[in-house]
Design a protein around this motif. Sequence first.
Motif, PDB file in Angstrom:
ATOM      1  N   PRO A 181      -1.505   5.806 -10.079  1.00 49.62           N
ATOM      2  CA  PRO A 181      -0.522   5.905  -8.861  1.00 49.62           C
ATOM      3  C   PRO A 181       0.059   4.740  -8.456  1.00 49.62           C
ATOM      4  CG  PRO A 181      -2.956   5.809  -8.365  1.00 49.62           C
ATOM      5  CD  PRO A 181      -3.035   5.956  -9.520  1.00 49.62           C
ATOM      6  N   GLY A 182       1.162   4.614  -7.968  1.00 51.02           N
ATOM      7  CA  GLY A 182       1.737   3.259  -7.556  1.00 51.02           C
ATOM      8  C   GLY A 182       1.467   3.051  -6.057  1.00 51.02           C
ATOM      9  N   ALA A 183       0.794   4.111  -5.451  1.00 51.07           N
ATOM     10  CA  ALA A 183       0.752   3.824  -4.201  1.00 51.07           C
ATOM     11  C   ALA A 183      -0.231   5.070  -3.650  1.00 51.07           C
ATOM     12  CB  ALA A 183       1.890   3.864  -3.270  1.00 51.07           C
ATOM     13  N   GLY A 184      -0.911   5.079  -2.335  1.00 53.01           N
ATOM     14  CA  GLY A 184      -1.546   6.073  -1.774  1.00 53.01           C
ATOM     15  C   GLY A 184      -2.941   6.362  -2.225  1.00 53.01           C
ATOM     16  N   VAL A 185      -3.490   5.271  -2.833  1.00 44.63           N
ATOM     17  CA  VAL A 185      -4.968   5.676  -3.536  1.00 44.63           C
ATOM     18  C   VAL A 185      -5.604   4.158  -3.024  1.00 44.63           C
ATOM     19  CG1 VAL A 185      -6.671   6.265  -5.214  1.00 44.63           C
ATOM     20  CG2 VAL A 185      -4.506   7.348  -5.225  1.00 44.63           C
ATOM     21  N   ASN A 186      -6.689   4.360  -2.308  1.00 38.49           N
ATOM     22  CA  ASN A 186      -7.462   2.971  -1.755  1.00 38.49           C
ATOM     23  C   ASN A 186      -8.696   2.997  -2.635  1.00 38.49           C
ATOM     24  OD1 ASN A 186      -5.698   2.482   0.112  1.00 38.49           O
ATOM     25  ND2 ASN A 186      -6.836   3.287   1.888  1.00 38.49           N
ATOM     26  N   PHE A 187      -9.093   1.728  -2.791  1.00 43.25           N
ATOM     27  CA  PHE A 187     -10.475   1.543  -3.715  1.00 43.25           C
ATOM     28  C   PHE A 187     -11.437   2.387  -2.841  1.00 43.25           C
ATOM     29  CE2 PHE A 187      -8.278  -2.265  -4.943  1.00 43.25           C
ATOM     30  CZ  PHE A 187      -8.612  -2.408  -6.311  1.00 43.25           C
ATOM     31  N   GLY A 188     -12.358   3.043  -3.714  1.00 42.97           N
ATOM     32  CA  GLY A 188     -13.393   3.923  -3.203  1.00 42.97           C
ATOM     33  C   GLY A 188     -13.088   4.944  -2.524  1.00 42.97           C
ATOM     34  N   SER A 189     -11.676   5.509  -2.299  1.00 44.95           N
ATOM     35  CA  SER A 189     -11.406   6.699  -1.548  1.00 44.95           C
ATOM     36  C   SER A 189     -11.267   7.930  -2.747  1.00 44.95           C
ATOM     37  CB  SER A 189      -9.905   6.613  -0.978  1.00 44.95           C
ATOM     38  OG  SER A 189      -8.935   6.311  -1.973  1.00 44.95           O
ATOM     39  N   GLY A 190     -11.974   8.943  -2.260  1.00 51.80           N
ATOM     40  CA  GLY A 190     -11.685  10.169  -3.008  1.00 51.80           C
ATOM     41  C   GLY A 190     -12.857  10.239  -4.252  1.00 51.80           C
ATOM     42  N   PRO A 191     -13.581  11.472  -4.327  1.00 49.66           N
ATOM     43  CA  PRO A 191     -14.892  11.621  -5.211  1.00 49.66           C
ATOM     44  C   PRO A 191     -14.378  11.378  -6.725  1.00 49.66           C
ATOM     45  CG  PRO A 191     -14.023  13.763  -4.364  1.00 49.66           C
ATOM     46  CD  PRO A 191     -13.278  12.571  -3.749  1.00 49.66           C
ATOM     47  N   SER A 216      -9.734 -11.254  -1.239  1.00 49.44           N
ATOM     48  CA  SER A 216     -10.689 -11.751  -1.763  1.00 49.44           C
ATOM     49  C   SER A 216     -11.934 -11.851  -1.056  1.00 49.44           C
ATOM     50  CB  SER A 216      -9.884 -13.381  -2.029  1.00 49.44           C
ATOM     51  OG  SER A 216     -11.082 -14.055  -2.816  1.00 49.44           O
ATOM     52  N   PRO A 217     -12.835 -10.969  -1.141  1.00 51.65           N
ATOM     53  CA  PRO A 217     -12.645  -9.899  -2.167  1.00 51.65           C
ATOM     54  C   PRO A 217     -11.690  -8.753  -1.556  1.00 51.65           C
ATOM     55  CG  PRO A 217     -14.740  -9.645  -0.947  1.00 51.65           C
ATOM     56  CD  PRO A 217     -14.013 -10.982  -0.675  1.00 51.65           C
ATOM     57  N   PRO A 218     -11.077  -7.898  -2.442  1.00 47.55           N
ATOM     58  CA  PRO A 218     -10.445  -6.792  -1.679  1.00 47.55           C
ATOM     59  C   PRO A 218     -11.356  -5.865  -1.172  1.00 47.55           C
ATOM     60  CG  PRO A 218     -10.661  -6.548  -3.916  1.00 47.55           C
ATOM     61  CD  PRO A 218     -11.202  -7.898  -3.926  1.00 47.55           C
ATOM     62  N   GLY A 219     -10.799  -5.084   0.070  1.00 46.55           N
ATOM     63  CA  GLY A 219     -11.557  -4.434   0.853  1.00 46.55           C
ATOM     64  C   GLY A 219     -11.108  -2.925   0.502  1.00 46.55           C
ATOM     65  N   ALA A 220     -11.798  -1.985   1.369  1.00 49.68           N
ATOM     66  CA  ALA A 220     -11.550  -0.632   0.842  1.00 49.68           C
ATOM     67  C   ALA A 220     -10.074  -0.138   1.050  1.00 49.68           C
ATOM     68  CB  ALA A 220     -12.603   0.177   1.856  1.00 49.68           C
ATOM     69  N   ASP A 221      -9.549  -0.949   1.785  1.00 50.62           N
ATOM     70  CA  ASP A 221      -7.793  -0.483   2.011  1.00 50.62           C
ATOM     71  C   ASP A 221      -6.966  -0.856   0.692  1.00 50.62           C
ATOM     72  OD1 ASP A 221      -8.350  -3.314   2.781  1.00 50.62           O
ATOM     73  OD2 ASP A 221      -6.201  -2.876   3.679  1.00 50.62           O
TER      74      ASP A 221
END
Length: 351
Positions: A259-269, A292-297
């Motif tokens: 994806p180029g957008a719309g998917v955050n780290f950790g989101s979705g199984p 730093s470090p990147p968050g869940a968003d």
Amino acid sequence: MAARASRPPPDMSLLAAGPLFLVLTFVGDYHDAGTLDCAECHVMHPASPVLEPPATFPLGDATPRAGELLKGNINDLCLSCHDDTRRAADVLGRNTGRYFGDVRQGGHLNRVGRPGIPATGHTLDSLASAPGSTPPWRPEDENGPSVGLNCINCHAHHGVPDGYRNLRGDAGNNAGTEGLVRYNHELPGVNDLSRDVFVRTALRYDESEVDFNEPDPTGSAMGSFCAGCHEAFHGTPGPDGNIGGQPVGGTFERFLRHPGAGVNFGSGPGRGLIATNGVNRVKVMSETGVWSPPGADATPTCISCHKAHGNGNPFGLIYRSGQGTLTENGDTGGTALEHLCGQCHDVNAAP
């Protein structure tokens, strides 16, 4: 003798308002009122026999106009400052220009007839169709017959108000400001989460000086810009897992492409997105301005994996292991595609 007429006092209202040139010199990004003289690119007296023939080219709108240039070829003109000079950033090949110590955020271009492999990034003067363009886009469609890719296919040479690095909002198949990437041009060093790019030092090209916000949690301005020529590689998750505008039908839920957008780290199984344990991280977007470090968003976009201009790897990919010294190819620990994949995915995990 007649009395001499008195001269009216000067109007001080403009002076009282403050130094206007400070406002004018940072409209857009370079190539504007206070950062470039017309004569640095344009011929003042076109009849001079010592100058090269003039060129005709569009000035960022739908009406072509005659432009008397110091060089007859647009790429030659741009590279007269932007390749191996002390005047401006070097964008072609090895970094030997004004900011020679920078790990350039955009990497570097190559050019037809110069050493380099076209598939490692954008190639100036190339006549090839843009991979993944829908509808197909070729440089000749915009530049005219036998005129290959040039700098102003992506950058507006006279500047773009609010536009990061003079990137055109209408590049490729984009229309109007569809692909406009905005940055904090009024206050360099101060992050504005409503702008797409956070620039710390306006005149530096080093990747440490820029980060990427995510004003729209479901979209990416940089992704939209790139999609002007590479739409088939871009998109956001749809109900069927569609990425990049190519329907898959049925109940298929896996991504066709990243994806180029719309998917955050950790989101979705099952997506396996993780933050790298290394200190060298690729650039991602953040809604909150935390990298730093990147968050869940944090969300990946095109330039998380690719250098915009290119580098020494296939497709400008950034082989970054997370360890060692940063380079435009990735870092000194990164030697393979799996090092890039490991930035977000646990490549050692069982399938």
